[in-house]
Design a protein around this motif. Structure first.
Motif, PDB file in Angstrom:
ATOM      1  N   PRO A  78       0.580  -1.496   0.199  1.00  0.00           N
ATOM      2  CA  PRO A  78       0.415   0.229  -0.400  1.00  0.00           C
ATOM      3  C   PRO A  78       0.918   1.074  -0.101  1.00  0.00           C
ATOM      4  O   PRO A  78       1.803   1.749   1.136  1.00  0.00           O
ATOM      5  CB  PRO A  78      -1.029   0.275   1.418  1.00  0.00           C
ATOM      6  N   PHE A  79       0.151   2.305  -0.975  1.00  0.00           N
ATOM      7  CA  PHE A  79       1.628   3.389  -0.826  1.00  0.00           C
ATOM      8  C   PHE A  79       0.582   4.589  -1.092  1.00  0.00           C
ATOM      9  O   PHE A  79      -0.541   4.296  -1.280  1.00  0.00           O
ATOM     10  CB  PHE A  79       2.482   3.232  -2.193  1.00  0.00           C
ATOM     11  N   GLU A  80       0.617   6.234  -1.176  1.00  0.00           N
ATOM     12  CA  GLU A  80       0.492   7.029  -1.668  1.00  0.00           C
ATOM     13  C   GLU A  80       2.074   7.157  -2.855  1.00  0.00           C
ATOM     14  O   GLU A  80       2.339   7.974  -1.355  1.00  0.00           O
ATOM     15  CB  GLU A  80      -0.138   7.373  -0.940  1.00  0.00           C
ATOM     16  N   LEU A  81       2.413   8.081  -3.539  1.00  0.00           N
ATOM     17  CA  LEU A  81       2.876   8.886  -4.141  1.00  0.00           C
ATOM     18  C   LEU A  81       1.874  10.189  -4.797  1.00  0.00           C
ATOM     19  O   LEU A  81       2.082  10.065  -5.461  1.00  0.00           O
ATOM     20  CB  LEU A  81       3.231   8.118  -5.648  1.00  0.00           C
ATOM     21  N   GLU A  82       2.873  10.935  -4.137  1.00  0.00           N
ATOM     22  CA  GLU A  82       2.470  12.696  -4.318  1.00  0.00           C
ATOM     23  C   GLU A  82       3.564  13.425  -5.237  1.00  0.00           C
ATOM     24  O   GLU A  82       4.299  13.693  -4.885  1.00  0.00           O
ATOM     25  CB  GLU A  82       2.458  13.865  -3.284  1.00  0.00           C
ATOM     26  N   LEU A  83       2.933  14.140  -6.457  1.00  0.00           N
ATOM     27  CA  LEU A  83       4.036  15.381  -6.906  1.00  0.00           C
ATOM     28  C   LEU A  83       3.600  16.328  -7.085  1.00  0.00           C
ATOM     29  O   LEU A  83       1.964  16.952  -6.621  1.00  0.00           O
ATOM     30  CB  LEU A  83       4.388  14.649  -8.209  1.00  0.00           C
ATOM     31  N   ARG A  84       4.778  17.360  -6.859  1.00  0.00           N
ATOM     32  CA  ARG A  84       3.889  18.383  -6.806  1.00  0.00           C
ATOM     33  C   ARG A  84       4.955  19.389  -7.654  1.00  0.00           C
ATOM     34  O   ARG A  84       6.698  19.667  -7.390  1.00  0.00           O
ATOM     35  CB  ARG A  84       4.353  19.015  -5.220  1.00  0.00           C
ATOM     36  N   ALA A  85       5.005  20.474  -8.306  1.00  0.00           N
ATOM     37  CA  ALA A  85       6.066  21.435  -9.023  1.00  0.00           C
ATOM     38  C   ALA A  85       5.752  22.144  -8.779  1.00  0.00           C
ATOM     39  O   ALA A  85       5.174  22.482  -7.362  1.00  0.00           O
ATOM     40  CB  ALA A  85       4.780  21.324 -10.422  1.00  0.00           C
ATOM     41  N   ALA A  86       7.099  23.288  -8.689  1.00  0.00           N
ATOM     42  CA  ALA A  86       7.619  24.297  -8.300  1.00  0.00           C
ATOM     43  C   ALA A  86       6.185  25.376  -8.332  1.00  0.00           C
ATOM     44  O   ALA A  86       6.399  26.178  -6.977  1.00  0.00           O
ATOM     45  CB  ALA A  86       8.722  25.045  -9.591  1.00  0.00           C
ATOM     46  N   ASN A  87       5.274  25.572  -8.643  1.00  0.00           N
ATOM     47  CA  ASN A  87       3.622  26.257  -9.052  1.00  0.00           C
ATOM     48  C   ASN A  87       2.746  26.406  -8.366  1.00  0.00           C
ATOM     49  O   ASN A  87       2.076  26.442  -8.280  1.00  0.00           O
ATOM     50  CB  ASN A  87       3.003  26.276  -9.979  1.00  0.00           C
ATOM     51  N   GLY A  88       3.179  24.954  -7.137  1.00  0.00           N
ATOM     52  CA  GLY A  88       2.482  24.336  -6.499  1.00  0.00           C
ATOM     53  C   GLY A  88       1.577  22.787  -7.002  1.00  0.00           C
ATOM     54  O   GLY A  88       0.453  22.556  -6.113  1.00  0.00           O
ATOM     55  N   ALA A  89       1.307  23.740  -8.149  1.00  0.00           N
ATOM     56  CA  ALA A  89      -0.088  21.971  -8.665  1.00  0.00           C
ATOM     57  C   ALA A  89       0.774  20.358  -8.197  1.00  0.00           C
ATOM     58  O   ALA A  89       1.998  20.455  -8.618  1.00  0.00           O
ATOM     59  CB  ALA A  89       0.125  21.979 -10.466  1.00  0.00           C
ATOM     60  N   GLY A  90       0.337  19.949  -8.057  1.00  0.00           N
ATOM     61  CA  GLY A  90       0.338  18.885  -7.942  1.00  0.00           C
ATOM     62  C   GLY A  90      -0.950  17.726  -8.953  1.00  0.00           C
ATOM     63  O   GLY A  90      -1.633  17.216  -9.022  1.00  0.00           O
ATOM     64  N   THR A  91      -0.296  16.111  -8.541  1.00  0.00           N
ATOM     65  CA  THR A  91      -1.275  14.947  -8.624  1.00  0.00           C
ATOM     66  C   THR A  91      -0.614  13.808  -7.813  1.00  0.00           C
ATOM     67  O   THR A  91       0.321  14.210  -7.297  1.00  0.00           O
ATOM     68  CB  THR A  91      -0.992  14.832 -10.057  1.00  0.00           C
ATOM     69  N   GLY A  92      -1.550  13.224  -7.673  1.00  0.00           N
ATOM     70  CA  GLY A  92      -1.125  11.921  -6.676  1.00  0.00           C
ATOM     71  C   GLY A  92      -1.053  10.534  -7.627  1.00  0.00           C
ATOM     72  O   GLY A  92      -2.499  10.433  -7.932  1.00  0.00           O
ATOM     73  N   VAL A  93      -1.366   9.264  -6.407  1.00  0.00           N
ATOM     74  CA  VAL A  93      -1.560   8.260  -6.602  1.00  0.00           C
ATOM     75  C   VAL A  93      -1.388   7.365  -5.372  1.00  0.00           C
ATOM     76  O   VAL A  93      -0.253   7.495  -5.148  1.00  0.00           O
ATOM     77  CB  VAL A  93      -0.716   6.746  -7.563  1.00  0.00           C
ATOM     78  N   ARG A  94      -2.223   6.710  -5.281  1.00  0.00           N
ATOM     79  CA  ARG A  94      -2.641   5.508  -4.392  1.00  0.00           C
ATOM     80  C   ARG A  94      -3.007   4.441  -4.995  1.00  0.00           C
ATOM     81  O   ARG A  94      -3.538   4.267  -5.277  1.00  0.00           O
ATOM     82  CB  ARG A  94      -3.367   6.498  -2.556  1.00  0.00           C
ATOM     83  N   ALA A  95      -2.134   3.806  -3.961  1.00  0.00           N
ATOM     84  CA  ALA A  95      -3.292   1.950  -4.207  1.00  0.00           C
ATOM     85  C   ALA A  95      -3.022   1.351  -2.811  1.00  0.00           C
ATOM     86  O   ALA A  95      -2.260   1.342  -1.685  1.00  0.00           O
ATOM     87  CB  ALA A  95      -1.974   1.507  -4.863  1.00  0.00           C
ATOM     88  N   GLY A  96      -4.130   0.541  -2.710  1.00  0.00           N
ATOM     89  CA  GLY A  96      -4.455  -0.737  -1.320  1.00  0.00           C
ATOM     90  C   GLY A  96      -3.902  -1.418  -1.571  1.00  0.00           C
ATOM     91  O   GLY A  96      -2.886  -1.927  -2.818  1.00  0.00           O
ATOM     92  N   PRO A  97      -4.055  -2.557  -0.741  1.00  0.00           N
ATOM     93  CA  PRO A  97      -3.616  -3.986  -0.076  1.00  0.00           C
ATOM     94  C   PRO A  97      -3.993  -4.856  -1.588  1.00  0.00           C
ATOM     95  O   PRO A  97      -3.193  -5.878  -2.163  1.00  0.00           O
ATOM     96  CB  PRO A  97      -3.269  -4.784   0.378  1.00  0.00           C
ATOM     97  N   ASP A  98      -5.421  -4.556  -1.894  1.00  0.00           N
ATOM     98  CA  ASP A  98      -6.067  -5.561  -2.596  1.00  0.00           C
ATOM     99  C   ASP A  98      -5.611  -5.225  -4.087  1.00  0.00           C
ATOM    100  O   ASP A  98      -5.975  -5.489  -5.552  1.00  0.00           O
ATOM    101  CB  ASP A  98      -7.569  -4.988  -2.658  1.00  0.00           C
ATOM    102  N   GLY A  99      -4.385  -4.183  -4.575  1.00  0.00           N
ATOM    103  CA  GLY A  99      -4.073  -3.593  -6.107  1.00  0.00           C
ATOM    104  C   GLY A  99      -5.188  -2.374  -6.238  1.00  0.00           C
ATOM    105  O   GLY A  99      -4.563  -2.034  -7.876  1.00  0.00           O
ATOM    106  N   ASN A 100      -5.746  -2.237  -6.247  1.00  0.00           N
ATOM    107  CA  ASN A 100      -6.835  -0.676  -6.161  1.00  0.00           C
ATOM    108  C   ASN A 100      -5.689   0.543  -6.488  1.00  0.00           C
ATOM    109  O   ASN A 100      -5.746   0.449  -5.753  1.00  0.00           O
ATOM    110  CB  ASN A 100      -8.196  -0.803  -5.874  1.00  0.00           C
ATOM    111  N   ILE A 101      -5.375   0.809  -8.050  1.00  0.00           N
ATOM    112  CA  ILE A 101      -4.672   2.021  -7.846  1.00  0.00           C
ATOM    113  C   ILE A 101      -5.835   3.224  -8.785  1.00  0.00           C
ATOM    114  O   ILE A 101      -6.894   3.152  -8.741  1.00  0.00           O
ATOM    115  CB  ILE A 101      -3.427   1.674  -9.209  1.00  0.00           C
ATOM    116  N   GLU A 102      -5.654   3.626  -7.676  1.00  0.00           N
ATOM    117  CA  GLU A 102      -6.688   5.337  -8.017  1.00  0.00           C
ATOM    118  C   GLU A 102      -4.994   6.924  -8.191  1.00  0.00           C
ATOM    119  O   GLU A 102      -4.835   7.027  -7.450  1.00  0.00           O
ATOM    120  CB  GLU A 102      -7.151   5.668  -6.764  1.00  0.00           C
ATOM    121  N   ARG A 103      -5.655   7.688  -9.429  1.00  0.00           N
ATOM    122  CA  ARG A 103      -5.222   8.968  -9.257  1.00  0.00           C
ATOM    123  C   ARG A 103      -6.370  10.488  -9.148  1.00  0.00           C
ATOM    124  O   ARG A 103      -7.388  10.413  -9.439  1.00  0.00           O
ATOM    125  CB  ARG A 103      -4.964   9.221 -11.063  1.00  0.00           C
TER     126      ARG A 103
END
Length: 108
Positions: A78-103
């Motif tokens: 299980p993880f969550e990855l957050e990416l943030r640009a210099a201008n503050g805009a961001g996106t991310g991905v999170r996943a649970g142990p069941d393999g469900n991945i959400e952006r």
């Protein structure tokens, strides 16, 4: 990550993705050692923009995480990855142990 997990399941060996502020790379476990993944689709990549990456593994902030693991049994760290640009805009991905991945969020 989804392709990485399919490779682990079909290939019968563990894989992981390691992330840092410069990019990410896929590795597979062979003869007890982590090696660069042999599949060109899973080659090392640099982030396309100057980004700051924050990885949380199993709910814990992890600057020096060993990565996100996919096991040949189909399990995913299980993880969550957050990416943030210099201008503050961001996106991310999170996943649970069941393999469900959400952006979530978006970058320009």
């Amino acid at each position: 990550v989804q392709t990485q997990c399919e490779e682990a399941l079909l290939g019968g060996r563990a894989t992981r993705v390691r992330l840092d502020n410069s990019g990410f790379r896929f590795e597979s476990l062979a003869r007890g050692e982590w090696e660069p993944h042999p599949d060109g689709v899973l080659r090392p990549r640099d982030w396309p923009l100057e980004l700051v990456a924050r990885l949380s593994v199993d709910g814990l902030d992890s600057v020096d995480a060993n990565g996100v693991y996919c096991l040949p049994t189909g399990e995913l760290t299980p993880f969550e990855l957050e990416l943030r640009a210099a201008n503050g805009a961001g996106t991310g991905v999170r996943a649970g142990p069941d393999g469900n991945i959400e952006r979530y969020g978006s970058l320009p």
